[in-house]
Design an enzyme around this catalytic site. Structure first.
Site, short mmCIF file in Angstrom:
data_model
loop_
_atom_site.label_atom_id
_atom_site.label_comp_id
_atom_site.label_asym_id
_atom_site.label_seq_id
_atom_site.Cartn_x
_atom_site.Cartn_y
_atom_site.Cartn_z
N CYS A 70 3.76 -8.17 -0.94
CA CYS A 70 3.98 -6.88 -0.27
C CYS A 70 5.42 -6.37 -0.30
O CYS A 70 5.70 -5.32 -0.86
CB CYS A 70 3.52 -6.97 1.18
SG CYS A 70 1.74 -7.21 1.36
N HIS A 124 7.68 -3.19 4.44
CA HIS A 124 6.91 -4.32 5.00
C HIS A 124 6.96 -4.32 6.51
O HIS A 124 7.96 -3.97 7.13
CB HIS A 124 7.47 -5.65 4.46
CG HIS A 124 6.56 -6.79 4.71
ND1 HIS A 124 6.78 -7.72 5.70
CD2 HIS A 124 5.40 -7.15 4.13
CE1 HIS A 124 5.80 -8.60 5.70
NE2 HIS A 124 4.95 -8.29 4.76
#
Length: 482
Positions: A70, A124
């Site tokens: 991610c 994130h």
């Protein structure tokens, strides 16, 4: 005289109005979304709204993230820089600690007169609650506020929403068919904020970033989405690694092993695998429904014709292929992700096999909006492909993934794997991070017929010249990137 003044007034108004007609941007990120969608040829998938978006733009079959996890993928996309240029390969490090003055994609639009707003997961979540304040005109719109109103927060944080994260004995379930109302789901709250913001922003020029959480683990969605799929018809992929694949290639899918009733080692059984796949499909269809709400909001507010829409998954995901799960590798299934771009004046309802990298999105949006591109960008504009899907602007797409002392990555990086996708091949070179000349392993897979690799061809004599050619090509590209 008055008539001349009146004409001059309306002429000025026209010029001002013309400037205000710069295209809006709706920037949609979907966590862990792999290109297993109806519009990508998976006809069993129920994704009518993503399919609807694909008809309005260009679908990229071969778009690749820069690192299949991610934070590095999102940091790379939002800064237009490769992971090596940022110096971040983990989930924990906030990118501004490494490159504090970089102008992000959203920040660049803000600096050029756009109203930039965000909700959900764009950067994130670990350091994204502020979601990089410099990028946005106003603080991030929190789904927490809506969820508080329906009193579904269990410990004051959206990550602990009961309907999204059911558990047994303190361990979260990896999949769950929920009977909760859809509006109780985090992603439905994100969609609600986004549609409200579209209505409020309709008279401004905006860049709205919307980040959906599912189909990230756990695979939780309302029952109606589970009912779209017949579990008995779901096949479990063969649990077979490619012949001659080095051990360093695949991770041990520790992300999934943290969940209830998932074994600490070894393969998953057929029943568990099928349930997980079913849950993933259901979560994808739930997200598709939320995306439909955004598309409806654009149309209802008269914005559809003058809005650039970008839909992307932050990386791919394995659903049992090779007996493995999740991402965290340089394999084709991990690095290949959906990318759809619909823009005014560009091609519609077409698909392209032109290679693209996520770092290309930043310069592409600059060109589409008529903004000067910052000098730091590593990518290339995809506008030529958006005009003509047969055009190819690059001969390779590069990804990378680190490994530590236990073949995973525990922030003590020892080895870096650089991977290059060309027309037919994926070539990967694992090398010591501190001593790049020391090569640990080489991989070569032929993907001309399938995304699933069957044999590492790097050691075969008949591929020696191809390995040498791709090795030199990768070295040159990495040198140019640095």
């Amino acid at each position: 005289m008055n008539r001349i003044i009146l004409i001059a007034f309306f002429s000025t108004l026209f010029v001002v109005t013309g400037k205000a007609q710069k295209p809006n941007v709706l920037f949609i990120a979907v966590d862990d979304l792999r290109p297993e969608l109806n519009c990508y040829g998976a006809e069993y998938m129920v994704t009518p709204n993503i399919d609807r978006l694909a008809k309005e733009g260009v679908l990229f079959h071969r778009a690749y993230c820069q690192q299949a996890v991610c934070a590095p993928s999102r940091n790379s996309m939002m800064t237009g820089l490769r992971p090596d240029a940022i110096g971040i390969y983990d989930l924990q490090t906030f990118f501004r600690t490494k490159i504090p003055d970089v102008v992000t994609l959203a920040e660049h639009f803000k600096n050029n007169g756009y109203r930039t707003e965000t909700t959900g997961k764009i950067f994130h979540t670990g350091h994204g609650n502020k979601d990089d304040r410099k990028s946005w005109s106003v603080p991030k719109w929190e789904q927490r506020e809506i969820l508080n109103n329906i009193q579904k927060i269990t410990r004051g944080d959206t990550a602990n929403l009961q309907s999204d994260f059911p558990s047994i004995d303190g361990q979260r379930l990896p999949y769950y068919c929920s009977d909760e109302p859809e509006e109780n789901m985090t992603d439905a709250a994100i969609a609600k904020i986004a549609t409200d913001r579209i209505m409020e922003l309709k008279d401004s020029t905006f860049f709205l970033a919307v980040g959906f959480i599912k189909p990230h683990l756990p695979f939780v969605s309302p029952r109606k989405y589970w009912d779209l799929y017949d579990e008995s018809k779901i096949s479990v992929p063969a649990r077979k690694s490619p012949d001659a694949m080095p051990d360093i290639s695949l991770a041990t899918f520790g992300e999934l092993r943290k969940y209830h009733d998932i074994p600490a080692t070894g393969y998953l059984d057929d029943e568990t695998s099928r349930k997980l796949i079913h849950g993933y499909y259901a979560a994808v269809s739930m997200i598709d429904s939320q995306i439909g709400k955004l598309l409806d909001a654009l149309e209802e507010n008269g914005l559809a014709e003058n809005t650039i829409i970008v839909l992307w998954g932050d990386h791919g995901w394995k659903l049992g292929e090779y007996g493995s799960w999740c991402k965290h590798s340089n394999m084709e299934l991990d690095t290949n992700a959906p990318l759809i771009i619909a823009a005014p004046g560009m091609a519609k309802n077409v698909q392209t096999r032109s290679l693209a990298e996520f770092i290309d999105v930043y310069p592409t949006l600059c060109d589409l909006a008529g903004l000067e591109k910052p000098r730091h960008l590593d990518g290339q504009s995809l506008v030529p492909v958006l005009k003509n899907p047969e055009v190819e602007i690059k001969d390779a797409a590069i990804s990378q993934y680190p490994r530590g002392k236990s073949l995973g990555y525990d922030r003590k990086m020892e080895i870096m794997g650089y991977s290059m996708r060309t027309e037919n091949y994926r070539f990967t070179r694992w090398q010591k991070y501190e001593n790049p000349e020391e090569v640990v392993a080489i991989e070569l897979y032929d993907h001309s017929g399938s995304k699933v690799a069957t044999m590492n061809l790097a050691g075969k004599s008949e591929y020696k010249q191809e390995v040498e050619r791709l090795n030199k090509m990768l070295t040159k590209k990495l040198s140019n990137a640095n």
